[in-house]
Write a protein that holds these residues in place. Structure first.
Motif, PDB file in Angstrom:
ATOM      1  N   GLY A 123       2.419  -7.724   3.772  1.00 12.26           N
ATOM      2  CA  GLY A 123       1.197  -7.440   4.241  1.00 12.26           C
ATOM      3  C   GLY A 123       1.157  -6.043   5.257  1.00 12.26           C
ATOM      4  O   GLY A 123       0.498  -5.272   5.182  1.00 12.26           O
ATOM      5  N   GLU A 124       2.327  -6.166   6.298  1.00 12.54           N
ATOM      6  CA  GLU A 124       2.596  -5.074   7.054  1.00 12.54           C
ATOM      7  C   GLU A 124       3.002  -3.937   6.611  1.00 12.54           C
ATOM      8  O   GLU A 124       2.586  -2.881   6.769  1.00 12.54           O
ATOM      9  N   LEU A 125       3.881  -4.144   5.574  1.00 13.73           N
ATOM     10  CA  LEU A 125       4.507  -2.968   4.961  1.00 13.73           C
ATOM     11  C   LEU A 125       3.381  -2.091   4.265  1.00 13.73           C
ATOM     12  O   LEU A 125       3.402  -1.101   4.339  1.00 13.73           O
ATOM     13  N   SER A 126       2.363  -2.894   3.561  1.00 12.76           N
ATOM     14  CA  SER A 126       1.559  -2.311   2.756  1.00 12.76           C
ATOM     15  C   SER A 126       0.494  -1.279   3.791  1.00 12.76           C
ATOM     16  O   SER A 126       0.136  -0.319   3.243  1.00 12.76           O
ATOM     17  N   ARG A 127       0.196  -2.021   5.010  1.00 17.33           N
ATOM     18  CA  ARG A 127      -0.462  -1.352   5.742  1.00 17.33           C
ATOM     19  C   ARG A 127       0.199  -0.050   6.589  1.00 17.33           C
ATOM     20  O   ARG A 127      -0.456   1.004   6.455  1.00 17.33           O
ATOM     21  N   GLU A 128       1.478  -0.211   6.901  1.00 19.60           N
ATOM     22  CA  GLU A 128       2.209   0.751   7.329  1.00 19.60           C
ATOM     23  C   GLU A 128       2.225   2.060   6.360  1.00 19.60           C
ATOM     24  O   GLU A 128       2.260   3.124   6.606  1.00 19.60           O
ATOM     25  N   VAL A 129       2.490   1.619   5.072  1.00 17.10           N
ATOM     26  CA  VAL A 129       2.651   2.726   3.926  1.00 17.10           C
ATOM     27  C   VAL A 129       1.336   3.507   3.832  1.00 17.10           C
ATOM     28  O   VAL A 129       1.124   4.678   3.808  1.00 17.10           O
ATOM     29  N   ASN A 130       0.220   2.512   3.817  1.00 23.85           N
ATOM     30  CA  ASN A 130      -1.250   3.336   3.476  1.00 23.85           C
ATOM     31  C   ASN A 130      -1.620   4.109   4.777  1.00 23.85           C
ATOM     32  O   ASN A 130      -2.065   5.397   4.673  1.00 23.85           O
ATOM     33  N   GLN A 131      -1.083   3.791   5.910  1.00 28.84           N
ATOM     34  CA  GLN A 131      -1.306   4.669   7.188  1.00 28.84           C
ATOM     35  C   GLN A 131      -0.491   5.975   7.050  1.00 28.84           C
ATOM     36  O   GLN A 131      -1.061   7.221   7.385  1.00 28.84           O
ATOM     37  N   LEU A 132       0.621   5.753   6.695  1.00 31.66           N
ATOM     38  CA  LEU A 132       1.498   7.278   6.679  1.00 31.66           C
ATOM     39  C   LEU A 132       0.893   7.979   5.453  1.00 31.66           C
ATOM     40  O   LEU A 132       0.869   9.080   5.429  1.00 31.66           O
ATOM     41  N   ALA A 133       0.553   7.383   4.317  1.00 30.97           N
ATOM     42  CA  ALA A 133      -0.054   8.019   3.176  1.00 30.97           C
ATOM     43  C   ALA A 133      -1.158   8.668   3.552  1.00 30.97           C
ATOM     44  O   ALA A 133      -1.356   9.922   3.213  1.00 30.97           O
ATOM     45  N   ASN A 134      -1.999   8.182   4.313  1.00 29.05           N
ATOM     46  CA  ASN A 134      -3.257   8.931   4.798  1.00 29.05           C
ATOM     47  C   ASN A 134      -2.649  10.012   5.702  1.00 29.05           C
ATOM     48  O   ASN A 134      -3.415  10.835   5.700  1.00 29.05           O
ATOM     49  N   GLY A 135      -1.885   9.802   6.569  1.00 32.28           N
ATOM     50  CA  GLY A 135      -1.171  10.676   7.440  1.00 32.28           C
ATOM     51  C   GLY A 135      -0.761  12.142   6.602  1.00 32.28           C
ATOM     52  O   GLY A 135      -1.043  13.119   7.006  1.00 32.28           O
ATOM     53  N   LEU A 136      -0.099  11.833   5.502  1.00 27.17           N
ATOM     54  CA  LEU A 136       0.480  12.697   4.800  1.00 27.17           C
ATOM     55  C   LEU A 136      -0.661  13.669   3.965  1.00 27.17           C
ATOM     56  O   LEU A 136      -0.655  14.693   4.156  1.00 27.17           O
ATOM     57  N   GLU A 259      -6.552   4.825  -1.174  1.00 29.77           N
ATOM     58  CA  GLU A 259      -6.454   4.761  -2.554  1.00 29.77           C
ATOM     59  C   GLU A 259      -5.218   5.308  -3.145  1.00 29.77           C
ATOM     60  O   GLU A 259      -4.871   6.555  -2.654  1.00 29.77           O
ATOM     61  N   PRO A 260      -4.403   4.568  -4.037  1.00 27.82           N
ATOM     62  CA  PRO A 260      -3.458   5.241  -4.498  1.00 27.82           C
ATOM     63  C   PRO A 260      -3.718   6.468  -5.514  1.00 27.82           C
ATOM     64  O   PRO A 260      -4.660   6.485  -6.119  1.00 27.82           O
ATOM     65  N   GLU A 261      -2.760   7.160  -5.758  1.00 29.14           N
ATOM     66  CA  GLU A 261      -3.001   8.393  -6.667  1.00 29.14           C
ATOM     67  C   GLU A 261      -2.394   7.738  -7.888  1.00 29.14           C
ATOM     68  O   GLU A 261      -1.317   7.438  -8.084  1.00 29.14           O
ATOM     69  N   TRP A 262      -3.246   7.478  -8.846  1.00 23.63           N
ATOM     70  CA  TRP A 262      -2.938   7.132 -10.301  1.00 23.63           C
ATOM     71  C   TRP A 262      -2.327   8.312 -11.076  1.00 23.63           C
ATOM     72  O   TRP A 262      -2.948   9.122 -11.549  1.00 23.63           O
ATOM     73  N   VAL A 263      -0.999   8.312 -11.205  1.00 23.35           N
ATOM     74  CA  VAL A 263      -0.128   9.199 -11.744  1.00 23.35           C
ATOM     75  C   VAL A 263       0.185   8.955 -13.250  1.00 23.35           C
ATOM     76  O   VAL A 263       0.365   7.771 -13.458  1.00 23.35           O
ATOM     77  N   GLU A 264       0.338   9.901 -13.825  1.00 30.54           N
ATOM     78  CA  GLU A 264       0.762   9.976 -15.155  1.00 30.54           C
ATOM     79  C   GLU A 264       2.276   9.191 -15.254  1.00 30.54           C
ATOM     80  O   GLU A 264       2.967   9.400 -14.309  1.00 30.54           O
ATOM     81  N   SER A 265       2.663   8.578 -16.362  1.00 31.61           N
ATOM     82  CA  SER A 265       3.937   8.143 -16.292  1.00 31.61           C
ATOM     83  C   SER A 265       4.938   8.968 -16.010  1.00 31.61           C
ATOM     84  O   SER A 265       5.871   8.736 -15.415  1.00 31.61           O
ATOM     85  N   GLU A 266       5.015  10.326 -16.653  1.00 30.34           N
ATOM     86  CA  GLU A 266       6.119  11.190 -16.522  1.00 30.34           C
ATOM     87  C   GLU A 266       5.788  11.945 -15.179  1.00 30.34           C
ATOM     88  O   GLU A 266       6.228  13.082 -15.139  1.00 30.34           O
ATOM     89  N   HIS A 267       4.888  11.638 -14.300  1.00 29.44           N
ATOM     90  CA  HIS A 267       4.857  12.390 -13.307  1.00 29.44           C
ATOM     91  C   HIS A 267       6.113  12.084 -12.255  1.00 29.44           C
ATOM     92  O   HIS A 267       6.606  11.226 -12.238  1.00 29.44           O
ATOM     93  N   PRO A 268       6.572  13.289 -11.651  1.00 33.68           N
ATOM     94  CA  PRO A 268       7.791  13.293 -10.907  1.00 33.68           C
ATOM     95  C   PRO A 268       7.458  12.207  -9.819  1.00 33.68           C
ATOM     96  O   PRO A 268       6.688  12.454  -8.795  1.00 33.68           O
ATOM     97  N   LEU A 269       8.665  11.441  -9.603  1.00 38.87           N
ATOM     98  CA  LEU A 269       8.785  10.447  -8.540  1.00 38.87           C
ATOM     99  C   LEU A 269       9.719  11.036  -7.226  1.00 38.87           C
ATOM    100  O   LEU A 269       9.224  11.022  -6.284  1.00 38.87           O
ATOM    101  N   PHE A 270      10.847  11.070  -7.624  1.00 41.78           N
ATOM    102  CA  PHE A 270      11.782  11.739  -6.649  1.00 41.78           C
ATOM    103  C   PHE A 270      12.833  12.780  -7.204  1.00 41.78           C
ATOM    104  O   PHE A 270      13.024  12.784  -8.458  1.00 41.78           O
ATOM    105  N   ILE A 271      13.346  13.376  -6.120  1.00 41.88           N
ATOM    106  CA  ILE A 271      14.418  14.305  -6.458  1.00 41.88           C
ATOM    107  C   ILE A 271      15.735  13.854  -5.746  1.00 41.88           C
ATOM    108  O   ILE A 271      15.448  13.386  -4.464  1.00 41.88           O
ATOM    109  N   LEU A 272      16.571  13.654  -6.179  1.00 45.75           N
ATOM    110  CA  LEU A 272      17.747  13.276  -5.441  1.00 45.75           C
ATOM    111  C   LEU A 272      19.025  14.150  -5.834  1.00 45.75           C
ATOM    112  O   LEU A 272      19.392  14.322  -6.747  1.00 45.75           O
ATOM    113  N   TYR A 273      19.584  14.935  -4.623  1.00 46.51           N
ATOM    114  CA  TYR A 273      20.743  15.687  -5.026  1.00 46.51           C
ATOM    115  C   TYR A 273      22.028  14.721  -5.291  1.00 46.51           C
ATOM    116  O   TYR A 273      22.040  13.955  -4.364  1.00 46.51           O
ATOM    117  N   THR A 274      22.748  15.505  -6.165  1.00 44.42           N
ATOM    118  CA  THR A 274      23.977  14.954  -6.312  1.00 44.42           C
ATOM    119  C   THR A 274      25.198  15.865  -6.481  1.00 44.42           C
ATOM    120  O   THR A 274      24.614  17.088  -7.172  1.00 44.42           O
TER     121      THR A 274
END
Ligand code: 6R9
Length: 655
Positions: A123-136, A259-274
């Protein structure tokens, strides 16, 4: 427990004589998600016969889809699109989907290195994520924008990733151990406009100066608009300047509904440098649907996750293991994931075992290099603690030698916990080869068999399967949902690096063999990538850092086997005219690499030479240098050496 060692006096490598077989404990199998080799084979055959039906069914089971998909796979080699028409959101799948049922259950059990503790419920994690998401969103972040994350191992690291996923922003996590220069390179390559960071983090009793590094790099960050600073290591109010603002001030004023952004399955999720075999790190790009399906499924199968599990993966979120198996996989499965901030042996050798005993951790997933370090500290340290809560042990990041495997099983697992040695890569997104702990009989040092739906083969240069116990290169011969989609900003490099050895087949860069039972044994990289203490580094990266130093003319970096780290880095260096050899210069060069890349890349040994051995076409003879570095007699053909004196000089430097 069967133990039938077969002596083989000819074999030098201990893995070649390894013949012990450990069937899964019966009481483990009885309760496991996958209980027998028959179950495993049934799934494997189903996937083999009709991959699309198989993956389609898995995708519907694993995820909530806002809009369903019709096309499971669109494969135009080497480009795959999975679950094409589907729309989903990964933060929703990690959080909202478990609410309200799991609202009071601990999602993240956090322990800071100084000893502070925090339990963050779903429950807390969900609220924190939503607050930061709104902040972004308030900062202007939109779907598809890149956001950098440079944080210590605190719950906010997971919050940051999930907030990005919630608004459809693409996160690019940069390991907190990387330097200002390495951060800068990654931020600019991704074109990130926001950076989520902290004042610092705790490691081995000291503060890692994250914000100082950010400030050093900030003037050159081309796309940067905002830096959001989480306060971890300082007291009182932080003095922030320019583009910086406080994390808590930004989030406190935001609504905890987003409200989550409902993205296409192929929408980029992350880049990770290796690291790859050239100097510039690759931005491995993963997309949403396929990655999520596989992270969720592989977590449950390989770690046999049950709702009561307290699961601890010790990887940093700066690595792919932290993405798939600290954050996304465990949270999609609704378990408690442990996040520990600091060094595993700080302030004392007991830290890890004390934490396991106190929090009744049931699953531990760590790296061979950590296991070997613990082993050196002696059995009496773990034996002092009640670790009967453990039921499963995992290993990842590098080949695990049978001795370390046995020690892990016996001393840490009390002989009752299955050990899963999991082989995979940043590029694969999730575990490809691993025992399924309730089904697969294990052999110390073998990653055993592919997960159902994964097709791995050991092939020779012509693409023909090699015979049993013959060495070859490991390929993945069919597309899988969590495969990388491209190298960010460099699509040609995706094709060249992974699909040019054999058309349509993914080249892993690892050498391997299969034994008579078809089990896979990983033999290390076949390219210029080395694995130092479980961290993947390109020798070319370290070389380019070295030649950037004013005194260095040429540098060649190779790996040498090391009991503790798996591989140690040895740098051969020629100096510019007029520069003299000195121990001080060696130190300075090591520090310089630390500054350019990060402490993990500092060479363990630096050797000065008058020249480097090269072929007539001017290529540095790395094979030869590897032999010299490891003190082995050179057996290869050296007649093409431009200057045999160079070799003699390198050898005498050894004495
Ligand atoms: C997950 C991760 C990938 C490289 C890979 C291989 C080595 C990883 C291994 C293993 C033998 C294992 N590797 N797991 N080698 N046995 N169980 O580590 O990703 O950082 O991209 O490294 O690590 O050489 O190619 P990444």
């Amino acid at each position: 427990m069967a133990e039938t060692p077969r002596p083989n006096p000819q074999a030098l490598e201990s893995v070649l004589v390894e013949n012990r077989l450990f069937p899964p404990p019966e009481d483990f199998s009885r309760r496991a998600h996958i209980r027998s080799m028959e179950d495993y084979r049934r799934l494997w055959d189903e996937a083999e016969k009709n991959p699309e039906a198989y993956w389609g069914a898995r995708a519907r089971e694993e995820l909530y889809w806002k809009e369903p998909f019709q096309t499971v796979l669109e494969w135009k080699p080497p480009h795959a699109r999975w679950f094409v028409e589907g729309r989903t959101n990964l933060a929703y799948n990690c959080l909202d989907r478990h609410l309200p049922a799991l609202k009071d259950k601990t999602a993240i059990l956090f322990e800071g290195e100084p000893g502070d503790r925090r339990k963050v419920t779903y429950g807390e994690l969900s609220r924190e994520v939503n607050q930061l998401a709104n902040g972004l969103r308030a900062l202007g972040v939109k779907k598809g924008d890149r956001v950098g994350i440079y944080l210590p191992m605190v719950p906010e690291a997971a919050v940051a990733m999930l907030a990005c996923a919630r608004v459809g922003a693409v996160h690019s996590v940069v390991f907190g151990g990387f330097s200002a220069e390495a951060l800068l390179e990654r931020m600019n390559d991704a074109g990130a406009k926001v950076l989520l960071t902290a004042d610092g983090g705790w490691r081995k009793g000291a503060v890692v100066p994250l914000l100082d590094n950010v400030r050093k790099a900030m003037p050159q960050m081309k796309n940067l608009e905002h830096v959001v600073v989480f306060q971890r290591t300082t007291q009182g109010s932080l003095r922030l300047e320019g583009k910086e603002q406080s994390w808590s001030e930004l989030t406190q004023k935001q609504s905890d509904v987003c409200e989550p952004e409902w993205v296409e399955s192929e929408h980029p999720l992350f880049i990770l440098y290796t690291s790859g075999s050239t100097g510039k790190p690759k931005g491995v790009l993963h997309t949403t649907g396929g990655y999520a399906v596989f992270a969720s499924l592989s977590s449950r199968w390989v770690f046999d996750l049950k709702k009561e599990d307290v699961y601890w993966c010790t990887a940093d979120i700066g690595w792919v293991t932290g993405h798939s198996y600290v954050v996304y996989g465990p949270l999609m499965n609704g378990v408690t994931s442990v996040i520990y901030e600091g060094a595993l042996t700080h302030p004392g050798a007991d830290r890890t075992w004390e934490l396991i005993a106190r929090e009744k951790i049931s699953i531990l997933y760590t790296a061979p290099t950590a296991i070997r370090a613990f082993m050196r500290l002696g059995d009496d340290i773990p034996r002092k603690h009640d670790m009967s809560s453990l039921r499963l042990l995992g290993s990842v990041g590098e080949p695990i030698n049978p001795e370390a495997w046995m020690w892990y099983r016996d001393v840490i697992g009390g002989g009752r916990c299955p050990v899963v040695d999991t082989w995979w890569q940043t590029e694969t997104g999730g575990i490809m080869l691993s025992p399924l702990p309730g089904a697969t009989p294990t052999k110390p040092g073998s990653a055993t068999l592919p997960l159902p739906g994964v097709h791995t083969e050991v092939l020779d240069k012509q693409g023909k399967p090699v015979g049993a116990n013959q060495g070859g290169q490991l390929f993945i011969t069919r597309p899988w949902p969590s495969m990388l989609r491209t190298v960010y900003g460099d699509p040609q490099r995706y094709v060249n690096t992974y699909f040019s050895e054999l058309p349509g087949m993914y080249f892993t860069g690892d050498g391997a063999r299969r034994d008579d039972d078809g089990y896979f044994w990983l033999m290390g990289r076949v390219d210029d990538v080395v694995n130092v203490a479980g961290h993947r580094l390109g020798t070319a990266e370290v070389e380019s850092a070295l030649v950037a130093h004013k005194s260095v003319a040429e540098a060649a970096v190779v790996g040498r086997p090391d009991d503790l780290k798996g591989t140690a880095l040895v740098a051969f260096i020629t100096l510019k005219k007029g520069v003299g050899h000195s121990p001080e210069l060696k130190k300075e060069l090591a520090t310089h690499v630390g500054k350019e890349i990060g402490a993990i890349a500092r060479p363990d040994e630096i050797r000065f030479a008058e020249g480097l051995p090269k072929t007539r076409s001017g290529k540095i003879m790395r094979r030869l240098l590897r032999d010299v570095a490891s003190g082995k007699q050179t057996t290869g053909d050296t007649t093409t050496l431009e200057d045999l004196n160079v070799l003699a000089a390198l050898r005498s430097d050894e004495e």
